[in-house]
Design an enzyme around this catalytic site. Structure first.
Site, PDB file in Angstrom:
ATOM      1  N   GLU A 315       0.946  -1.580  -0.372  1.00 23.37           N
ATOM      2  CA  GLU A 315      -0.108   0.135   0.252  1.00 23.37           C
ATOM      3  C   GLU A 315       0.895   1.182   0.074  1.00 23.37           C
ATOM      4  OE1 GLU A 315      -3.475  -2.177   3.000  1.00 23.37           O
ATOM      5  OE2 GLU A 315      -1.893  -0.889   3.300  1.00 23.37           O
ATOM      6  N   CYS A 389      -2.359  31.976  14.322  1.00 22.86           N
ATOM      7  CA  CYS A 389      -1.585  33.104  15.427  1.00 22.86           C
ATOM      8  C   CYS A 389      -1.361  31.569  16.515  1.00 22.86           C
ATOM      9  CB  CYS A 389      -2.929  33.469  16.462  1.00 22.86           C
ATOM     10  SG  CYS A 389      -3.230  34.417  15.368  1.00 22.86           S
ATOM     11  N   GLU A 390       0.080  30.772  16.449  1.00 23.70           N
ATOM     12  CA  GLU A 390       0.664  29.943  17.224  1.00 23.70           C
ATOM     13  C   GLU A 390       2.025  30.165  16.929  1.00 23.70           C
ATOM     14  OE1 GLU A 390      -0.556  27.543  18.581  1.00 23.70           O
ATOM     15  OE2 GLU A 390      -3.377  27.704  18.004  1.00 23.70           O
TER      16      GLU A 390
END
Length: 476
Positions: A315, A389-390
């Protein structure tokens, strides 16, 4: 490069480039190059033309790159299996990134589709993927999802718990259908990757321990509507080398051998997780080499155990679509910050963790280059950050970019095709960017970007006056 040119703030793996405009081989898609005037071109389309038509931020997918990687994956696993006297099924892991168009690229290359939700299932079906070429994953598949899977004739359901086995058995009995299933197991092999990406160690949510799986298989064999095909094991993501896969396969084959005493076990799915290069320091194992090594290891173990080599399934997801993607941003501000170990330049762009959460989630490392032109400045240690805003809103943690990088420049971040759009959000009410396929000098939209109107359309108080009326009545 001499070590005295490397500031303390830079990690050991990051060297100062001779040219901060170069495009590292293996990190960028196959058609990426600089034009005569220094502009980045992907799929024969210049970065400035892409901004003019689609705006920024935008996720660009090199169609030629993605299609060629899908074909190469199908060929690699098929040839490795044939060389050892068996067959291989190759599924594209849709969780990396899935759209109707991408599903069609993958099936054109001969791959099936691995899905892990009702939404991914419906996307694959909408693309015209034959249901029997779909594998359905998930540790908490809801009843309506399983009903849909059984009704449309999904090829395999990878069962994850006793609850799911009973749930699926009830559904198949009610619908009068038989459903092929694999049992997901934890081999106990801890992949050499981030803890959040390692999925075969014991203390996590997926699958059965090797000790408990036999009981699950016995129960499946008792249920008339379920047909047991074999075991599934996925050891993690962004893995380099063959050793982890070899050890995991050896452990799973011990169980496979035991289960043969109760009936046929025609298939073994060894998952994906094959790594790619995000920076020039990364050295992933070529997929063809991985395929040969993994299949040969399984064949050797089967010989040791005296059992026939089953059909194998794989996969790949990231290794196909990841290197094909490039995120295009516009620089908004630059800011030099003086620190005790040296200076660092912060370059703010008009995207961020809403379109690429991986640096915030995993501390993932990326590369970046100016796209609208070649820079004339010396290499300068930089950090590319987003608009959110981090303080953890980092797009590229460590990179050397030209010192003259300025507002209005275009910046390109490669290897963003996997788990960027798939993990995107509307944090800070930021619309998700468009996804654009480029090939042969043409660009076409394959997933429309969101607008502010799209965001507000889901807000009931904005679209109707019902909320406002209720609020007024409450105040009275």
């Amino acid at each position: 490069m001499s070590s005295d040119r490397t500031p303390v703030l830079a990690p050991e793996w990051l060297s100062v480039p001779d040219d901060p405009n170069d495009l590292a081989a293996g990190v960028w898609p196959i058609t990426a190059h600089r034009t005569g005037d220094g502009e980045l071109s992907i799929g024969g389309v210049a970065a400035s033309d892409l901004r003019a038509e689609f705006g920024t931020p935008a996720l660009l997918l090199d169609e030629e790159d993605a299609r060629s990687r899908a074909v190469a994956a199908q060929r690699a696993f098929t040839r490795a299996a044939e060389a050892n006297g068996t067959k291989a099924r190759v599924y594209y892991a849709g969780k990396a990134f899935l759209s109707v168009e991408i599903a069609r690229w993958m099936t054109d290359a001969g791959l099936g589709i691995d899905v892990a939700s009702r939404g991914e299932l419906e996307t694959a079906l909408a693309a015209g993927v034959a249901p029997e070429r779909i594998g359905f994953h998930g540790n908490n598949k809801q009843a309506h999802e399983l009903v849909r899977a059984v009704e449309v004739g999904v090829g395999t359901v990878i069962v994850d718990s006793d609850v799911e086995i009973e749930r699926l058995g009830t559904i198949t009995s009610r619908l009068g259908r038989t459903q092929n299933v694999l049992v997901r197991v934890r081999s106990g092999v801890h992949a050499d990757t981030h803890d959040f990406l390692a999925t075969a160690h014991e203390d996590q949510k997926f699958g059965y321990s090797l000790a408990d799986a036999a009981g699950a298989v016995a129960r499946i064999r008792e249920l008339e509507g379920l047909q047991f095909l074999g075991l599934h094991c996925h050891i993690g993501s962004q893995i380099f080398g063959v050793d982890g896969f070899r050890e995991s396969a050896a452990r799973v084959l011990e169980l496979h051998s035991e289960l043969l005493e109760g009936g046929d076990v025609p298939l073994m799915n060894l998952g994906g997780g094959f790594g790619i290069a995000y920076t020039r320091a990364d050295d992933p194992t070529p997929l063809a080499e991985l395929a040969r090594g993994i299949v040969a290891a399984v064949a050797e173990e089967c010989f040791r155990l005296g059992v026939a080599l089953p059909e194998l399934a794989f996969e790949p997801g990231r290794s196909i679509i990841g290197p094909s993607g490039v995120s295009l941003y516009e620089v908004g501000t630059t800011k030099r910050v003086g620190l005790s170990g040296g200076d660092r330049t912060y370059i703010s762009v008009d995207g961020g963790m809403s379109d690429n959460a991986r640096p915030a989630l995993y501390g993932a490392q990326y590369s970046a280059r100016l796209a609208s032109r070649e820079g004339a400045g010396e290499p300068e240690l930089s950090r590319v950050v987003g608009l959110h805003c981090e303080s953890g809103d980092i797009v590229v943690d460590h990179e050397y970019l030209p010192a003259d990088t300025a507002p209005g420049d275009l910046l390109a971040v490669p290897a963003t095709g996997a788990y960027c759009a798939a993990l995107s959000s509307n944090y800070n009410h930021t619309p998700r960017p468009p996804i654009v396929a480029v090939r042969g000098g043409r660009a076409r939209l394959i997933v429309r970007g969101e607008t502010i109107d799209d965001l507000l359309a889901r807000d009931v108080a904005y679209t109707t006056d019902a909320f406002g009326a209720d609020a007024e009545e409450g105040e009275e």
